[in-house]
Design a protein around this motif. Sequence first.
Motif, PDB file in Angstrom:
ATOM      1  N   ARG A  12      -5.593   4.454   0.816  1.00 29.44           N
ATOM      2  CA  ARG A  12      -5.588   4.073  -0.950  1.00 29.44           C
ATOM      3  C   ARG A  12      -3.631   3.359  -0.337  1.00 29.44           C
ATOM      4  NH1 ARG A  12      -6.006   9.744  -4.225  1.00 29.44           N
ATOM      5  NH2 ARG A  12      -7.732  10.016  -3.425  1.00 29.44           N
ATOM      6  N   ALA A  13      -2.829   3.454   0.140  1.00 36.75           N
ATOM      7  CA  ALA A  13      -2.290   2.593   0.741  1.00 36.75           C
ATOM      8  C   ALA A  13      -1.533   0.914   0.639  1.00 36.75           C
ATOM      9  CB  ALA A  13      -0.899   3.072   1.444  1.00 36.75           C
ATOM     10  N   GLU A  14      -3.510   0.784   1.495  1.00 40.51           N
ATOM     11  CA  GLU A  14      -3.708  -0.161   1.425  1.00 40.51           C
ATOM     12  C   GLU A  14      -4.192  -1.154  -0.412  1.00 40.51           C
ATOM     13  OE1 GLU A  14      -3.867  -3.006   3.680  1.00 40.51           O
ATOM     14  OE2 GLU A  14      -2.824  -1.252   4.932  1.00 40.51           O
ATOM     15  N   LYS A  15      -4.463  -0.553  -0.540  1.00 40.18           N
ATOM     16  CA  LYS A  15      -4.529  -1.345  -2.217  1.00 40.18           C
ATOM     17  C   LYS A  15      -3.151  -0.894  -3.845  1.00 40.18           C
ATOM     18  CE  LYS A  15      -9.336   0.576  -1.330  1.00 40.18           C
ATOM     19  NZ  LYS A  15     -10.470   1.704  -2.068  1.00 40.18           N
TER      20      LYS A  15
ATOM     21  N   GLU B 136       0.983  -0.902  -5.312  1.00 41.48           N
ATOM     22  CA  GLU B 136       1.453  -1.627  -5.418  1.00 41.48           C
ATOM     23  C   GLU B 136       2.292  -1.472  -3.730  1.00 41.48           C
ATOM     24  OE1 GLU B 136       1.982  -4.560  -7.659  1.00 41.48           O
ATOM     25  OE2 GLU B 136       0.197  -3.840  -8.294  1.00 41.48           O
ATOM     26  N   ALA B 137       3.609  -2.719  -4.069  1.00 43.28           N
ATOM     27  CA  ALA B 137       4.519  -2.291  -2.562  1.00 43.28           C
ATOM     28  C   ALA B 137       5.558  -1.048  -3.212  1.00 43.28           C
ATOM     29  CB  ALA B 137       5.374  -3.931  -3.479  1.00 43.28           C
ATOM     30  N   GLU B 138       5.908  -0.803  -3.391  1.00 42.56           N
ATOM     31  CA  GLU B 138       6.387   0.200  -3.789  1.00 42.56           C
ATOM     32  C   GLU B 138       6.321   1.559  -3.671  1.00 42.56           C
ATOM     33  OE1 GLU B 138      10.041   1.134  -6.357  1.00 42.56           O
ATOM     34  OE2 GLU B 138      10.327  -0.814  -7.058  1.00 42.56           O
ATOM     35  N   THR B 139       4.976   1.684  -4.350  1.00 41.87           N
ATOM     36  CA  THR B 139       4.036   3.321  -3.625  1.00 41.87           C
ATOM     37  C   THR B 139       2.820   3.725  -2.387  1.00 41.87           C
ATOM     38  OG1 THR B 139       3.386   3.093  -6.338  1.00 41.87           O
ATOM     39  CG2 THR B 139       1.137   4.203  -4.417  1.00 41.87           C
ATOM     40  N   LYS B 140       3.073   1.663  -2.253  1.00 35.95           N
ATOM     41  CA  LYS B 140       2.229   1.651  -0.758  1.00 35.95           C
ATOM     42  C   LYS B 140       3.596   2.200  -0.018  1.00 35.95           C
ATOM     43  CE  LYS B 140       0.380  -2.042   2.874  1.00 35.95           C
ATOM     44  NZ  LYS B 140       0.747  -3.606   2.329  1.00 35.95           N
ATOM     45  N   ALA B 141       4.606   1.788   0.283  1.00 40.49           N
ATOM     46  CA  ALA B 141       5.457   2.196   1.565  1.00 40.49           C
ATOM     47  C   ALA B 141       5.378   3.225   0.984  1.00 40.49           C
ATOM     48  CB  ALA B 141       7.046   1.829   1.056  1.00 40.49           C
ATOM     49  N   VAL B 142       5.625   4.323   0.308  1.00 41.62           N
ATOM     50  CA  VAL B 142       5.029   6.038  -0.066  1.00 41.62           C
ATOM     51  C   VAL B 142       4.410   6.168   1.159  1.00 41.62           C
ATOM     52  CG1 VAL B 142       6.157   7.518  -1.663  1.00 41.62           C
ATOM     53  CG2 VAL B 142       7.658   5.877  -1.550  1.00 41.62           C
ATOM     54  N   LEU B 143       2.882   5.531   0.709  1.00 47.36           N
ATOM     55  CA  LEU B 143       2.254   5.912   0.906  1.00 47.36           C
ATOM     56  C   LEU B 143       2.172   6.084   2.083  1.00 47.36           C
ATOM     57  CD1 LEU B 143      -0.340   5.091  -1.768  1.00 47.36           C
ATOM     58  CD2 LEU B 143      -0.037   7.583  -1.306  1.00 47.36           C
ATOM     59  N   GLU B 144       2.051   4.896   2.523  1.00 47.59           N
ATOM     60  CA  GLU B 144       2.421   4.882   4.574  1.00 47.59           C
ATOM     61  C   GLU B 144       3.377   5.519   4.800  1.00 47.59           C
ATOM     62  OE1 GLU B 144       3.616   1.070   4.298  1.00 47.59           O
ATOM     63  OE2 GLU B 144       0.860  -0.023   4.859  1.00 47.59           O
ATOM     64  N   ALA B 145       4.493   5.985   4.556  1.00 47.88           N
ATOM     65  CA  ALA B 145       5.062   6.982   4.793  1.00 47.88           C
ATOM     66  C   ALA B 145       4.084   8.339   4.688  1.00 47.88           C
ATOM     67  CB  ALA B 145       6.736   7.071   4.305  1.00 47.88           C
ATOM     68  N   THR B 146       3.798   9.216   3.612  1.00 51.93           N
ATOM     69  CA  THR B 146       3.541  10.420   3.558  1.00 51.93           C
ATOM     70  C   THR B 146       2.114  10.374   5.097  1.00 51.93           C
ATOM     71  OG1 THR B 146       3.797  10.081   0.835  1.00 51.93           O
ATOM     72  CG2 THR B 146       2.502  11.608   1.845  1.00 51.93           C
TER      73      THR B 146
ATOM     74  N   THR C 250      -0.518   8.657  -7.675  1.00 51.97           N
ATOM     75  CA  THR C 250      -0.527   7.303  -8.082  1.00 51.97           C
ATOM     76  C   THR C 250      -1.398   6.273  -8.496  1.00 51.97           C
ATOM     77  OG1 THR C 250       1.799   6.605  -7.008  1.00 51.97           O
ATOM     78  CG2 THR C 250       2.254   7.978  -9.241  1.00 51.97           C
ATOM     79  N   ALA C 251      -1.497   5.845  -7.049  1.00 51.58           N
ATOM     80  CA  ALA C 251      -2.482   5.493  -6.361  1.00 51.58           C
ATOM     81  C   ALA C 251      -3.883   4.891  -6.759  1.00 51.58           C
ATOM     82  CB  ALA C 251      -2.389   4.921  -5.033  1.00 51.58           C
ATOM     83  N   THR C 252      -4.073   5.820  -7.877  1.00 48.31           N
ATOM     84  CA  THR C 252      -5.223   6.148  -8.172  1.00 48.31           C
ATOM     85  C   THR C 252      -5.632   5.612  -9.749  1.00 48.31           C
ATOM     86  OG1 THR C 252      -5.243   8.095  -8.701  1.00 48.31           O
ATOM     87  CG2 THR C 252      -5.923   7.871  -6.101  1.00 48.31           C
TER      88      THR C 252
END
Length: 559
Positions: free
Chosen positions: A59-62, A64-74, A165-167
Amino acid sequence: MSLLTGIGVCPGVAVGPLVRMAEPVPEPAAVSPEPVDRDAERARIRPAMEAVGTELRARAEKAEAETKAVLEATSYMAEDPGLLDLAESGVTDRGLTAARAVFEAANTFRDMLAAAGGYIGARVADIEDVRDRIVAAVLGIPVPGIPDPGHPFILAAHDLAPADTATVDPDKVLGFVTTEGGPTSHTAILARTLGVPAVVACPGALSLNEGTTVVLDGGLGTLDPAPNDAATLDAEKRMAARRGAQHVWRGEGATADGRRVLLLANVGDPASARAAADAGAEGVGLFRTEFLFLDASTEPTVAEQEASYAEVFGAFPRRKVVLRTLDAGADKPLAFLDQGEEPNPALGVRGLRVAFDRPDILDRQLVAAAGAAQRTSAEVWVMAPMIALPSEAAWFADRVRSHGLRAAGVMVEVPAAALCARQILDVADFASIGTNDLAQYTLAADRMAGPLAELNDPWQPALLRLIQLTGQAGAETGKSVGVCGEAASDPVLAVVLVGLGVVSLSMSARVISEVGELLKTVTFDECARLAGLALDAVDAQRAKARVREELPQLAELGL
């Protein structure tokens, strides 16, 4: 039914049926009705954790930048070895089911985070989301996500987790309303990224019946649960106006009488920089460099940093790009930098304070930035976070200039920096106001604490007065003062900020066109007059209402 009030975090109006977020995964039973096969149960835990981690990274790969960073950390939370060990021991030592063992282990981690408070305590919601996802994977049941009723709707929830939020499909979700969260919550960040009207910290939103037609006003921060025909028609007209607006900015930011206001973007990696350039940003007002550091087990090399910075700079040839040096500490611990335990990380060694102890890390970052600047034609400026004193600003500026970089600036996010802005700008080349942190430190309210969301509203007159002091210092010294906090993403507040002396605004790329279009309708003198109205208000809600009443063009712009 009376109007419900919260905090508007993304302007615009939406009308449609209310749909509630599904309830979370139910708590697994504490005692199993059947004897537990401990080996079999323990063997279910690791694959479930790995599956959740993999899904979150996908999901992080798809995102936006800020959400991506949070998802990767999660995603790293989902595969944390400590969590795995604790869950497995719950099965082995106490005979718990795999689902119950994961639930209790995650709650132990959650309680530790909550006790830490500050930014780290704000990750409680993230670990609860990870917990539920692992429990669902163990049980083989679906995780509740964004509903899909088959028609556009306004989503009501307690709050949204990063994975949710990513979906989000902005064609289906007309707006968001949450009972929790604040101006810097995941919901708020997502709404601004998508340009979807949103209201957070709105009590009562989840008590409404599913399917109720409501009007959501992200500018005023209200939810009308029983709109009359006139209110519904007005909302529909404003929605249509906003949908028909051009969302790619092709001009130069300026007031109606020609006062230039640079319209810049906040970016977090090369991909978001390219997206901001495509959206018409005039440059970058905040380039967050943490993306290279947060998940690294060792410090990125100068060559690695230089290559990534050059990608961002290359997206803006001959335009301004403001790089913020590493903002580590608090909610952004670095694996390769042991900072030990701190009683209150938000008030501890973070931002530039890390560099006082480890200047070599800052120097390597500046070498990389200078090298990347030489490889491109971007106009590279560099600023440091968490500066409180003129002496700190001077120390940083000397270091930046010694590496051949042309402009050394400061983030104004500590009240002391705003109060001493004149002296700081005597030694620094520019200032950029981080309204998110400046609000929480000024109002003594953790910016991620839902019950304190009203205090973190960027319309708070106390915060606006500190911005005014900084703007005045910029005018006196002939130095640039910008805003790169979330406040710049509100077109109406942007008008006020210009009236307070701000000369550049940096925001989510999606809202640049809305800010630019509204600024074109007001003169600088009008901006100053409206700023005065906001400064004289007794609270944030009335400050916002007073200014909006003076801008009848908002309806035409769909704001």
